[in-house]
Design an enzyme around this catalytic site. Structure first.
Site, PDB file in Angstrom:
ATOM      1  N   ASP A  10       0.859  -1.194   0.000  1.00 21.34           N
ATOM      2  CA  ASP A  10       0.000   0.000   0.000  1.00 21.34           C
ATOM      3  C   ASP A  10       0.893   1.242   0.000  1.00 21.34           C
ATOM      4  OD1 ASP A  10      -2.845   0.981   2.052  1.00 21.34           O
ATOM      5  OD2 ASP A  10      -1.510   2.190   0.805  1.00 21.34           O
ATOM      6  N   ASP A  34      -6.100   7.253  -5.090  1.00 26.99           N
ATOM      7  CA  ASP A  34      -6.572   8.618  -4.761  1.00 26.99           C
ATOM      8  C   ASP A  34      -7.347   8.582  -3.448  1.00 26.99           C
ATOM      9  OD1 ASP A  34      -8.391  11.047  -6.859  1.00 26.99           O
ATOM     10  OD2 ASP A  34      -6.971  11.309  -5.213  1.00 26.99           O
TER      11      ASP A  34
HETATM   12  N1  APR Z   1      -1.405   1.596  -2.896  1.00 23.40           N
HETATM   13  C1  APR Z   1      -0.807   1.274  -4.084  1.00 23.40           C
HETATM   14  N2  APR Z   1      -1.501   0.989  -5.199  1.00 23.40           N
HETATM   15  C2  APR Z   1      -2.853   1.027  -5.113  1.00 23.40           C
HETATM   16  C3  APR Z   1      -3.551   1.365  -3.925  1.00 23.40           C
HETATM   17  C4  APR Z   1      -2.756   1.652  -2.786  1.00 23.40           C
HETATM   18  N3  APR Z   1      -3.314   1.979  -1.601  1.00 23.40           N
HETATM   19  N4  APR Z   1      -4.897   1.326  -4.182  1.00 23.40           N
HETATM   20  C5  APR Z   1      -5.026   0.967  -5.478  1.00 23.40           C
HETATM   21  N5  APR Z   1      -3.810   0.771  -6.044  1.00 23.40           N
HETATM   22  C6  APR Z   1      -3.465   0.374  -7.405  1.00 23.40           C
HETATM   23  C7  APR Z   1      -4.549  -0.299  -8.221  1.00 23.40           C
HETATM   24  O1  APR Z   1      -4.599  -1.671  -7.922  1.00 23.40           O
HETATM   25  C8  APR Z   1      -4.032  -0.029  -9.623  1.00 23.40           C
HETATM   26  O2  APR Z   1      -3.046  -1.007  -9.956  1.00 23.40           O
HETATM   27  O3  APR Z   1      -3.164   1.559  -8.122  1.00 23.40           O
HETATM   28  C9  APR Z   1      -3.322   1.314  -9.512  1.00 23.40           C
HETATM   29  C10 APR Z   1      -4.068   2.486 -10.128  1.00 23.40           C
HETATM   30  O4  APR Z   1      -5.459   2.299  -9.946  1.00 23.40           O
HETATM   31  P1  APR Z   1      -6.468   3.531  -9.601  1.00 23.40           P
HETATM   32  O5  APR Z   1      -6.227   3.962  -8.213  1.00 23.40           O
HETATM   33  O6  APR Z   1      -7.833   3.081 -10.006  1.00 23.40           O
HETATM   34  O7  APR Z   1      -5.978   4.718 -10.540  1.00 23.40           O
HETATM   35  P2  APR Z   1      -6.185   4.932 -12.109  1.00 23.40           P
HETATM   36  O8  APR Z   1      -6.353   3.648 -12.852  1.00 23.40           O
HETATM   37  O9  APR Z   1      -5.078   5.860 -12.502  1.00 23.40           O
HETATM   38  O10 APR Z   1      -7.588   5.692 -12.184  1.00 23.40           O
HETATM   39  C11 APR Z   1      -7.648   6.998 -11.640  1.00 23.40           C
HETATM   40  O11 APR Z   1      -9.513   6.393 -10.285  1.00 23.40           O
HETATM   41  O12 APR Z   1      -9.430   6.516  -8.025  1.00 23.40           O
HETATM   42  C12 APR Z   1      -9.873   7.162  -9.135  1.00 23.40           C
HETATM   43  O13 APR Z   1      -9.848   9.468  -8.540  1.00 23.40           O
HETATM   44  C13 APR Z   1      -9.176   8.488  -9.303  1.00 23.40           C
HETATM   45  O14 APR Z   1     -10.591   9.127 -11.092  1.00 23.40           O
HETATM   46  C14 APR Z   1      -9.294   8.678 -10.777  1.00 23.40           C
HETATM   47  C15 APR Z   1      -9.100   7.270 -11.324  1.00 23.40           C
END
Ligand code: APR
Length: 171
Positions: A10, A34
């Site tokens: 994480d 996010d």
């Molecule tokens: N730590 C590390 N990696 C994480 C975590 C965490 N706590 N939570 C999720 N991930 C991973 C996911 O498994 C994925 O591999 O981060 C990667 C990116 O996924 P998302 O968070 O969905 O980001 P993204 O695909 O860039 O989409 C962005 O999603 O959360 C919303 O507000 C954000 O609208 C934006 C969109």
């Protein structure tokens, strides 16, 4: 030469100078990374994002750009917010994804950040196939002109970790 490390876990637990957030253009939070960053980082991050929207990005942060805020209660000094490409929406998602990484490193250099943690940008809600994204991310960081000593990719789950490990092997 910037050292690249891979971690499975994480990103909000990483003790680094800057944690990169996979944000959306509104900068006002969301799910995934996010959501985790805002949840653990607290209100001060959102307050700083609201200021950025008012003062610098009234239309929102464009895809491929990056901007820093405080890291609030996270074990880091800054959060660098970037907006990755939505895979199916862009003609050339790879160049936009590479641009995100370079923009984050440029902001890190302006801050004087020596260690930067990246998530796998765009590989969640934005639908970027993780193996393709890993190759773009690793290449972009390896080719970047930056003063950052260490880039740490923090992967949420085995599949993403393996994708980045393979990209690093063949990079
Ligand atoms: N730590 C590390 N990696 C994480 C975590 C965490 N706590 N939570 C999720 N991930 C991973 C996911 O498994 C994925 O591999 O981060 C990667 C990116 O996924 P998302 O968070 O969905 O980001 P993204 O695909 O860039 O989409 C962005 O999603 O959360 C919303 O507000 C954000 O609208 C934006 C969109």
């Amino acid at each position: 030469m910037t050292r690249i490390e891979l971690v499975e876990g994480d990103i909000t637990h990483e003790h680094v100078d800057a944690i990169v957030n996979a944000a959306n253009a509104t900068l006002l939070g969301g799910g995934g990374v996010d959501g985790a960053i805002h949840r653990r980082g607290g209100e001060t991050i959102l307050d700083a994002c609201r200021d950025l929207r008012r003062e610098r990005y009234p239309e929102g942060l464009p895809v491929g750009e990056a901007v820093a805020t405080t890291a609030g209660d996270l074990p880091a000094r800054w959060v660098i917010h970037t907006v990755g490409p939505v895979y199916r929406r862009e003609r050339d998602p790879a160049s936009l994804l590479a641009r995100c990484h370079l923009a984050c490193l440029r902001v890190a250099d302006e801050l004087g950040a020596a260690t930067v943690a990246f998530p796998a940008i765009s590989t969640g809600a934005y639908g970027y196939p993780v193996r393709e994204a890993a190759a773009v991310a690793i290449d972009a960081v390896q080719d970047a002109e930056t003063k950052v000593d260490e880039v740490r990719f923090v992967l949420f789950g085995r599949e993403a970790y393996r994708a980045f490990d393979e990209a690093l092997e063949t990079g």
